[in-house]
Design an enzyme around this catalytic site. Structure first.
Site, PDB file in Angstrom:
ATOM      1  N   ASN A  33     -15.098   2.457   4.789  1.00 31.41           N
ATOM      2  CA  ASN A  33     -16.157   1.486   5.079  1.00 31.41           C
ATOM      3  C   ASN A  33     -16.162   0.335   4.094  1.00 31.41           C
ATOM      4  O   ASN A  33     -15.706   0.466   2.962  1.00 31.41           O
ATOM      5  CB  ASN A  33     -17.533   2.167   5.127  1.00 31.41           C
ATOM      6  CG  ASN A  33     -17.679   3.249   4.076  1.00 31.41           C
ATOM      7  OD1 ASN A  33     -17.758   2.947   2.887  1.00 31.41           O
ATOM      8  ND2 ASN A  33     -17.676   4.509   4.508  1.00 31.41           N
TER       9      ASN A  33
ATOM     10  N   HIS B 168     -14.833   1.691   0.530  1.00 28.96           N
ATOM     11  CA  HIS B 168     -14.488   3.101   0.330  1.00 28.96           C
ATOM     12  C   HIS B 168     -13.388   3.491   1.299  1.00 28.96           C
ATOM     13  O   HIS B 168     -13.473   3.171   2.489  1.00 28.96           O
ATOM     14  CB  HIS B 168     -15.722   3.977   0.563  1.00 28.96           C
ATOM     15  CG  HIS B 168     -15.412   5.442   0.541  1.00 28.96           C
ATOM     16  ND1 HIS B 168     -14.676   6.025  -0.473  1.00 28.96           N
ATOM     17  CD2 HIS B 168     -15.716   6.444   1.405  1.00 28.96           C
ATOM     18  CE1 HIS B 168     -14.548   7.310  -0.221  1.00 28.96           C
ATOM     19  NE2 HIS B 168     -15.160   7.594   0.906  1.00 28.96           N
TER      20      HIS B 168
ATOM     21  N   HIS C 268     -10.094   6.756   1.958  1.00 26.55           N
ATOM     22  CA  HIS C 268      -9.374   7.954   1.530  1.00 26.55           C
ATOM     23  C   HIS C 268      -7.880   7.659   1.611  1.00 26.55           C
ATOM     24  O   HIS C 268      -7.098   8.509   2.053  1.00 26.55           O
ATOM     25  CB  HIS C 268      -9.708   9.151   2.418  1.00 26.55           C
ATOM     26  CG  HIS C 268     -11.156   9.493   2.486  1.00 26.55           C
ATOM     27  ND1 HIS C 268     -11.720  10.153   3.555  1.00 26.55           N
ATOM     28  CD2 HIS C 268     -12.163   9.272   1.607  1.00 26.55           C
ATOM     29  CE1 HIS C 268     -13.022  10.324   3.328  1.00 26.55           C
ATOM     30  NE2 HIS C 268     -13.314   9.783   2.161  1.00 26.55           N
TER      31      HIS C 268
ATOM     32  N   ASP D  39      -2.279  -6.917 -13.714  1.00 31.27           N
ATOM     33  CA  ASP D  39      -2.922  -8.098 -13.121  1.00 31.27           C
ATOM     34  C   ASP D  39      -4.279  -7.746 -12.526  1.00 31.27           C
ATOM     35  O   ASP D  39      -5.303  -8.315 -12.892  1.00 31.27           O
ATOM     36  CB  ASP D  39      -2.061  -8.653 -11.969  1.00 31.27           C
ATOM     37  CG  ASP D  39      -0.809  -9.380 -12.432  1.00 31.27           C
ATOM     38  OD1 ASP D  39      -0.706  -9.709 -13.632  1.00 31.27           O
ATOM     39  OD2 ASP D  39       0.065  -9.618 -11.572  1.00 31.27           O
TER      40      ASP D  39
ATOM     41  N   HIS E 130     -12.043  13.303  -3.840  1.00 32.33           N
ATOM     42  CA  HIS E 130     -12.647  12.580  -2.729  1.00 32.33           C
ATOM     43  C   HIS E 130     -11.803  11.379  -2.301  1.00 32.33           C
ATOM     44  O   HIS E 130     -11.096  11.446  -1.297  1.00 32.33           O
ATOM     45  CB  HIS E 130     -14.075  12.170  -3.116  1.00 32.33           C
ATOM     46  CG  HIS E 130     -14.808  11.492  -2.016  1.00 32.33           C
ATOM     47  ND1 HIS E 130     -16.117  11.127  -2.101  1.00 32.33           N
ATOM     48  CD2 HIS E 130     -14.402  11.073  -0.788  1.00 32.33           C
ATOM     49  CE1 HIS E 130     -16.495  10.540  -0.990  1.00 32.33           C
ATOM     50  NE2 HIS E 130     -15.463  10.502  -0.181  1.00 32.33           N
TER      51      HIS E 130
ATOM     52  N   TYR F 112      -4.578 -17.603 -12.133  1.00 31.03           N
ATOM     53  CA  TYR F 112      -3.704 -17.392 -10.979  1.00 31.03           C
ATOM     54  C   TYR F 112      -4.354 -17.865  -9.689  1.00 31.03           C
ATOM     55  O   TYR F 112      -5.569 -17.948  -9.592  1.00 31.03           O
ATOM     56  CB  TYR F 112      -3.396 -15.890 -10.877  1.00 31.03           C
ATOM     57  CG  TYR F 112      -2.398 -15.531  -9.819  1.00 31.03           C
ATOM     58  CD1 TYR F 112      -1.056 -15.836  -9.955  1.00 31.03           C
ATOM     59  CD2 TYR F 112      -2.819 -14.894  -8.647  1.00 31.03           C
ATOM     60  CE1 TYR F 112      -0.144 -15.500  -8.978  1.00 31.03           C
ATOM     61  CE2 TYR F 112      -1.916 -14.553  -7.676  1.00 31.03           C
ATOM     62  CZ  TYR F 112      -0.583 -14.859  -7.836  1.00 31.03           C
ATOM     63  OH  TYR F 112       0.311 -14.520  -6.860  1.00 31.03           O
TER      64      TYR F 112
HETATM   65 ZN   LIG Z   1     -15.299   9.486   1.621  1.00 30.13          ZN
END
Ligand SMILES: [Zn+2]
Length: 230
Positions: free
Chosen positions: A35, A101, A103, A126, A166, A220
């Site tokens: 998300n 977020h 995975h 960087d 997680h 940059y």
């Molecule tokens: Zn998660």
């Protein structure tokens, strides 16, 4: 919501819907996991992904608006199950304008081991300014994940944290910067994994890591745009 907040929300609904397609483009998410959210500037609101909606069906209209306690303010769907974590970060870190977020596989493999990704690459220096740290194990639902993110990233150069067992949370001054950090985190994690498989990485001097990070964050990219371009 006043007229200005409504205008900002409408704009962010478009932006956040579009940024979600970068998560699938870079192969960072499976099914409906992952998300993106953005703080609505000047108000205690955020725009975030709805829970359990297919990426193909995400649009400006399906995004939801919550307050910074994670309570639904506007939208036809329930907010992401990670809303409490995003809200906690916005409450605790006023400089943060976007949270992501995922995975993503390689970075989450490091999170599963509870191991920070050491810095042996210029690209990591960087973007992350050193290692990508590990945050505590925390169960979803309350403020524990948010607390772990904030405790790990406050005062840290890295905009990414590997939450133990997680996955990845990233922050940025806006949602695009947070998405970029999520893409780069996975890229760095994959290369770090391959390096580990090949053997021992060559060390980098801390002074070089510092110089690279300083240059990238300050000089940059195109003038007038964020350092987080390309
Ligand atoms: Zn998660």
């Amino acid at each position: 919501m006043n007229a200005e907040a409504t205008r900002q929300v409408d704009e962010l609904r478009e932006t956040i819907a579009r940024l979600h397609h970068q998560l699938t483009r870079y192969n960072l998410v499976a099914w409906t996991s992952g998300n993106v959210s953005a703080r609505v500037p000047g108000s205690d609101l955020m725009v975030i992904k709805p829970s359990g909606v297919d990426y193909d069906d995400l649009s400006a209209a399906t995004m939801v608006v919550c307050d910074l306690d994670g309570t639904l303010v506007e939208g036809d769907f329930a907010p992401s199950s990670d809303t409490a974590a995003h809200a906690y970060v916005y409450r605790a870190m006023p400089e943060v304008g976007g949270v992501v977020h995922t995975h993503s596989a390689y970075a989450t493999a490091w999170a599963a081991r509870g191991e920070a990704i050491p810095c042996h690459l210029t690209a990591q220096a960087d973007e992350f300014g050193g290692e990508i740290p590990v945050g505590p194990f925390a169960l979803i639902g309350g403020d524990d994940i948010g607390k772990g993110i904030v405790a790990t990233l406050s005062g840290h150069r890295s905009p990414a944290v590997l939450m133990r067992n997680h996955g990845v949370f990233t922050i940025g001054r806006d949602a695009r910067a947070a998405v970029k950090a999520a893409v780069m985190c996975e890229d760095v994690a994959r290369t770090a994994h391959l390096t580990r498989v090949l053997g021992d990485p060559a060390p980098m001097a801390q002074a070089d890591i510092d110089a690279l990070h300083h240059r990238y964050q300050n000089a940059y990219g195109q003038r007038g745009t964020s350092a987080a371009t390309s």
